[in-house]
Design an enzyme around this catalytic site. Structure first.
Site, PDB file in Angstrom:
ATOM      1  N   ASP A   1       0.844  -1.196   0.000  1.00  0.00           N
ATOM      2  CA  ASP A   1       0.000   0.000   0.000  1.00  0.00           C
ATOM      3  C   ASP A   1       0.875   1.240   0.000  1.00  0.00           C
ATOM      4  O   ASP A   1       1.879   1.308   0.709  1.00  0.00           O
ATOM      5  CB  ASP A   1      -0.913  -0.012   1.233  1.00  0.00           C
TER       6      ASP A   1
ATOM      7  N   HIS B   1      -3.971  14.165   1.011  1.00  0.00           N
ATOM      8  CA  HIS B   1      -4.137  13.243   2.142  1.00  0.00           C
ATOM      9  C   HIS B   1      -2.899  13.271   3.041  1.00  0.00           C
ATOM     10  O   HIS B   1      -3.019  13.399   4.261  1.00  0.00           O
ATOM     11  CB  HIS B   1      -4.384  11.823   1.626  1.00  0.00           C
TER      12      HIS B   1
ATOM     13  N   ARG C   1       1.656  15.534  13.135  1.00  0.00           N
ATOM     14  CA  ARG C   1       2.961  16.132  13.445  1.00  0.00           C
ATOM     15  C   ARG C   1       2.960  17.657  13.386  1.00  0.00           C
ATOM     16  O   ARG C   1       3.999  18.291  13.561  1.00  0.00           O
ATOM     17  CB  ARG C   1       4.038  15.609  12.468  1.00  0.00           C
TER      18      ARG C   1
ATOM     19  N   GLU D   1     -10.180   4.094   4.061  1.00  0.00           N
ATOM     20  CA  GLU D   1      -9.340   4.867   3.151  1.00  0.00           C
ATOM     21  C   GLU D   1      -9.792   4.539   1.741  1.00  0.00           C
ATOM     22  O   GLU D   1      -9.752   3.385   1.309  1.00  0.00           O
ATOM     23  CB  GLU D   1      -7.853   4.544   3.354  1.00  0.00           C
TER      24      GLU D   1
ATOM     25  N   GLU E   1      -9.267   4.217  -1.940  1.00  0.00           N
ATOM     26  CA  GLU E   1      -8.098   4.061  -2.803  1.00  0.00           C
ATOM     27  C   GLU E   1      -8.483   3.322  -4.085  1.00  0.00           C
ATOM     28  O   GLU E   1      -9.560   2.745  -4.188  1.00  0.00           O
ATOM     29  CB  GLU E   1      -6.999   3.239  -2.095  1.00  0.00           C
TER      30      GLU E   1
ATOM     31  N   ASP F   1      -8.859   0.572   2.326  1.00  0.00           N
ATOM     32  CA  ASP F   1      -7.831   0.172   3.293  1.00  0.00           C
ATOM     33  C   ASP F   1      -8.337   0.543   4.692  1.00  0.00           C
ATOM     34  O   ASP F   1      -8.042   1.620   5.210  1.00  0.00           O
ATOM     35  CB  ASP F   1      -6.532   0.903   2.940  1.00  0.00           C
TER      36      ASP F   1
ATOM     37  N   ARG G   1      -7.237   4.058  13.526  1.00  0.00           N
ATOM     38  CA  ARG G   1      -6.371   5.234  13.725  1.00  0.00           C
ATOM     39  C   ARG G   1      -5.711   5.288  15.095  1.00  0.00           C
ATOM     40  O   ARG G   1      -4.587   5.795  15.217  1.00  0.00           O
ATOM     41  CB  ARG G   1      -7.182   6.519  13.516  1.00  0.00           C
TER      42      ARG G   1
ATOM     43  N   GLN H   1      -2.930   2.868  14.946  1.00  0.00           N
ATOM     44  CA  GLN H   1      -1.921   3.416  14.020  1.00  0.00           C
ATOM     45  C   GLN H   1      -1.065   4.507  14.677  1.00  0.00           C
ATOM     46  O   GLN H   1       0.157   4.516  14.539  1.00  0.00           O
ATOM     47  CB  GLN H   1      -2.626   3.979  12.781  1.00  0.00           C
TER      48      GLN H   1
ATOM     49  N   TYR I   1       2.989   3.573  14.585  1.00  0.00           N
ATOM     50  CA  TYR I   1       3.486   3.808  13.228  1.00  0.00           C
ATOM     51  C   TYR I   1       4.935   4.269  13.129  1.00  0.00           C
ATOM     52  O   TYR I   1       5.545   4.182  12.069  1.00  0.00           O
ATOM     53  CB  TYR I   1       2.563   4.763  12.465  1.00  0.00           C
TER      54      TYR I   1
ATOM     55  N   LYS J   1      -3.605  -1.709  10.026  1.00  0.00           N
ATOM     56  CA  LYS J   1      -4.112  -1.877   8.669  1.00  0.00           C
ATOM     57  C   LYS J   1      -4.139  -3.338   8.241  1.00  0.00           C
ATOM     58  O   LYS J   1      -4.201  -3.638   7.055  1.00  0.00           O
ATOM     59  CB  LYS J   1      -3.255  -1.059   7.703  1.00  0.00           C
TER      60      LYS J   1
ATOM     61  N   THR K   1      -8.694  -5.446   4.002  1.00  0.00           N
ATOM     62  CA  THR K   1      -8.657  -4.509   2.881  1.00  0.00           C
ATOM     63  C   THR K   1      -9.691  -5.020   1.888  1.00  0.00           C
ATOM     64  O   THR K   1      -9.600  -6.166   1.447  1.00  0.00           O
ATOM     65  CB  THR K   1      -7.259  -4.491   2.228  1.00  0.00           C
TER      66      THR K   1
ATOM     67  N   THR L   1      -4.572   6.924  -0.062  1.00  0.00           N
ATOM     68  CA  THR L   1      -5.883   7.557   0.057  1.00  0.00           C
ATOM     69  C   THR L   1      -6.021   8.706  -0.935  1.00  0.00           C
ATOM     70  O   THR L   1      -5.115   9.536  -1.067  1.00  0.00           O
ATOM     71  CB  THR L   1      -6.098   8.078   1.487  1.00  0.00           C
TER      72      THR L   1
ATOM     73  N   GLU M   1      -9.745  12.594   8.004  1.00  0.00           N
ATOM     74  CA  GLU M   1      -9.654  13.930   7.421  1.00  0.00           C
ATOM     75  C   GLU M   1     -11.015  14.636   7.424  1.00  0.00           C
ATOM     76  O   GLU M   1     -11.094  15.824   7.702  1.00  0.00           O
ATOM     77  CB  GLU M   1      -9.150  13.843   5.983  1.00  0.00           C
TER      78      GLU M   1
HETATM   79 CA    CA Z   1      -3.777   3.284   2.751  1.00  0.00          CA
END
Ligand code: CA
Length: 422
Positions: A129, A136, A145, A202, A204, A234, A238, A241, A245, A254, A258, A350, A364
């Site tokens: 992925d 995104h 961040r 997500e 995609e 996907d 969150r 994640q 991550y 994830k 899927t 995404t 988002e």
């Molecule tokens: Ca993804």
């Protein structure tokens, strides 16, 4: 723009069908207790490609029964010349000008789509992925961040990706169980093991590799290796994640599921809808240079239906919004010498546009849960709730016709009891 190719099969000529003669997407179906068979969608019917092959009426390979299997992998392995010849022959049998023998063959070897169950259209060899949507990546980076560090320094140079799990790929309609996982604790506290409270989607597109490679390939070679595309969701936890991550990327967040659409739309069907990647904000290294427009003008939407309620559209966007094409991602994937195989699936990343209602994830759309999304039913959502059904749709729009993938949907099931309480 190419016009609608008319068929003697009337349902294929409607401006609203997703499956006109211009499309001919590949899937796998069964009827009742019958075997899984390779099929091609046309209007409101599915052509039994396995049956046509066995009867000698339409063969991809004169020597081998490549469609005597519940997947299109062996067909894909035959390569672009065979893909093209097969498509041309099938188009001839379905065109308005087809002779009586061809019409009889198709009528004998086809079933109403409404009577069929659809399965995974190919055996997923491996799944990677990517993270190729700049809107995104900027949105998520800003939330995780801060705006100043939103895009990592490498993002404008590398198609960022991670190796996912082929075992987790399921076909549209498969329920998705809310996962348990390790989630960050309060400040100074241990993390907790709990059901995800921030389950997300997500939106995609997935590119399917139809030819193998054994060393680095160019973008043009990668382009030729791609067989077609599916819609792809996907599913992403969150809260899991955010804790896991760094520094190696997403892992369990994830790996639950899927979901892909039941139909593979071939590169040939999408050819009239090619769109360029955007101007480069930083020059790409030469190995990522594109010889052709690598994106497509594909309108995409996300709908959410709470349990027992009607669906509400929550996002609209377009595949043109991406920064890197699937061919660039595939070429980059091979730079290390990593062999690619027939049936490898590459998630695009995404697909979010610039506008707030064109964002391809609830993370988002609700801006990290701070701005709940309003549904037409009066309900609101920050993240997915148990019983919610999520539906991705996509089509390219020609002059009087559409090229579609079929719904890519899944319903969220409640988390199991604590899986370790035993
Ligand atoms: Ca993804």
């Amino acid at each position: 723009m190419i016009k609608l190719l008319t068929s003697w099969l009337e349902s294929a000529n409607s401006a609203e069908t997703l499956f006109p003669l211009n499309n001919l997407p590949y899937g796998v179906f069964s009827v009742g207790d019958g075997d899984l068979r390779c099929g091609v969608a046309i209007g409101d019917r599915i052509i039994d490609a396995t049956g046509l092959e066995a009867a000698g009426l339409l063969r991809a390979d004169p020597q081998a029964d490549v469609l005597d299997a519940p997947y299109w992998n062996d067909f894909m392995g035959l390569g672009p010349k065979v893909w093209s010849a097969y498509r041309t022959a099938l188009t001839g049998m379905l065109a308005e000008s087809a002779d009586a023998a061809a019409q009889d063959a198709v009528t004998t070897f086809s079933v109403p789509m409404a009577e069929a169950v659809l399965h995974l259209p190919f055996r997923v060899s491996e799944y990677t992925d990517f993270y190729a949507g700049k809107h995104h990546a900027t949105n998520v980076g800003t939330m995780f961040r801060g705006a100043k560090n939103a895009l990592p320094e490498n993002w404008l140079s590398i198609p960022i990706g991670y190796n996912g799990r082929a075992s987790s790929v399921v076909v549209s309609g498969t329920p998705v169980r809310r996962p348990w996982g390790q989630i960050k604790g309060a400040d100074g506290e241990l993390p907790v093991f709990a059901p995800s409270q921030r389950l997300d989607l997500e939106l995609e597109l997935g590119a399917i590799v139809g030819q193998p490679s054994s060393g680095p390939v160019t973008v043009a070679e990668a382009e030729a290796m791609i067989f077609g595309y599916v819609l792809l969701n996907d599913w992403s936890a969150r809260d899991i994640q955010a804790w896991e991550y760094q520094p190696l990327g997403p892992f369990q967040s994830k790996a639950t599921a899927t979901t892909i659409s039941p139909w593979i739309v071939s590169k040939a069907a999408l050819e009239p809808f090619r769109a360029p990647t955007p101007p480069r904000e930083r020059p790409l290294l030469p190995y990522l240079a594109e010889a052709t427009s690598g994106l497509y003008d594909i309108e995409l939407s996300v709908a959410l239906a709470p349990s027992g309620m009607r669906e509400s559209a929550i996002a609209h966007t377009n595949f043109r919004e991406m920064y890197y094409s699937a061919a660039q991602q595939l070429a980059h994937h091979t730079t290390s010498g990593c062999p690619m195989n027939v049936g490898d699936l590459l998630g695009s990343g995404t697909i979010s546009g610039r506008a707030p209602d064109s964002r391809g994830s609830l993370l988002e759309l609700s801006w990290g849960g701070k701005e709940p999304v309003k549904l037409d039913t009066g309900e609101t959502r920050t993240f997915l709730e148990d019983g919610d059904t999520l539906i991705l749709r996509g089509h390219a729009r020609g002059n009087g016709y559409r090229i579609g993938f079929g719904d890519c949907s899944g319903t969220v099931l409640p988390a199991l009891e604590d899986p370790y309480a035993r």
